[in-house]
Design an enzyme around this catalytic site. Structure first.
Site, PDB file in Angstrom:
ATOM      1  CB  CYS A 108      34.525  21.887  31.336  1.00  0.00           C
ATOM      2  SG  CYS A 108      34.097  20.261  30.666  1.00  0.00           S
TER       3      CYS A 108
ATOM      4  CB  CYS B  41      37.267  16.466  30.425  1.00  0.00           C
ATOM      5  SG  CYS B  41      36.903  17.970  29.501  1.00  0.00           S
TER       6      CYS B  41
ATOM      7  CB  ALA C 219      45.665  17.571  15.938  1.00  0.00           C
TER       8      ALA C 219
ATOM      9  CD  GLU D 274      37.056  16.696  35.044  1.00  0.00           C
ATOM     10  OE1 GLU D 274      37.237  17.774  35.636  1.00  0.00           O
ATOM     11  OE2 GLU D 274      37.453  16.502  33.876  1.00  0.00           O
TER      12      GLU D 274
END
Length: 161
Positions: free
Chosen positions: A113, A72, A65, A74
């Site tokens: 990303c 991520c 939150a 990865e």
């Protein structure tokens, strides 16, 4: 002077076209999607690493939150791998996703990303060997890159420090 950055990749129509070890790796990445905690974005990502000892390490995105405090898939997998199997090289990573907000199964292939690309580059540099990258859409379309470094051309690395 204009310059180009380019690299080759393979495009596959379905998982059966892949070699056996990559098929198994993609299955693990799909399982990791189910381990994702993504109550805010509804975008569930799974990653799986194939290590030099044959082990497969999974990771899934973990939101928070207090955005952007999540991590991520990865980087979860990379962190787990370096913690549990610090001496093993990463041979390949498979990444896939499920978007709860999509009305139908997506054909779009997404890639890591920027932070994950940098983390993959660091892992590649640290082990001094390339990491193959398998990117999969939920519908089964696949891209295979032979080196994670291709995801981040003109990269900043430890050699720049």
């Amino acid at each position: 002077m204009k310059c180009n950055v380019s690299f080759e990749y393979e495009l596959f129509g379905n998982v059966q076209e892949l070699e056996g070890s990559l098929q198994k790796l993609l299955t693990a990445a799909k399982e990791a999607v189910g381990l994702s905690y993504a109550p805010y974005s509804k975008f569930h990502v799974g990653a799986a690493l194939l290590l030099s000892n044959g082990e497969i390490v999974k990771g899934s995105n973990q939101e928070n939150a207090s955005s952007p405090a999540g991590i991520c898939a990865e980087r979860v997998a990379l962190s787990a791998s370096s913690s549990v199997f610090p001496q093993e090289k990463i041979i390949a990573i498979a990444i896939t996703y499920h978007n709860e907000s999509a009305e139908e199964e997506a054909d779009n292939i997404v890639s890591p990303c920027g932070i994950c690309r940098q983390s993959l580059l660091e892992a590649t540099d640290r082990q001094q060997s390339p990491i193959r990258v398998l990117l999969a859409s939920p519908s089964g379309k696949l891209i295979l890159l032979e080196n994670a470094a291709h995801l981040l051309p003109l990269a900043f690395s430890a050699s720049d420090l």
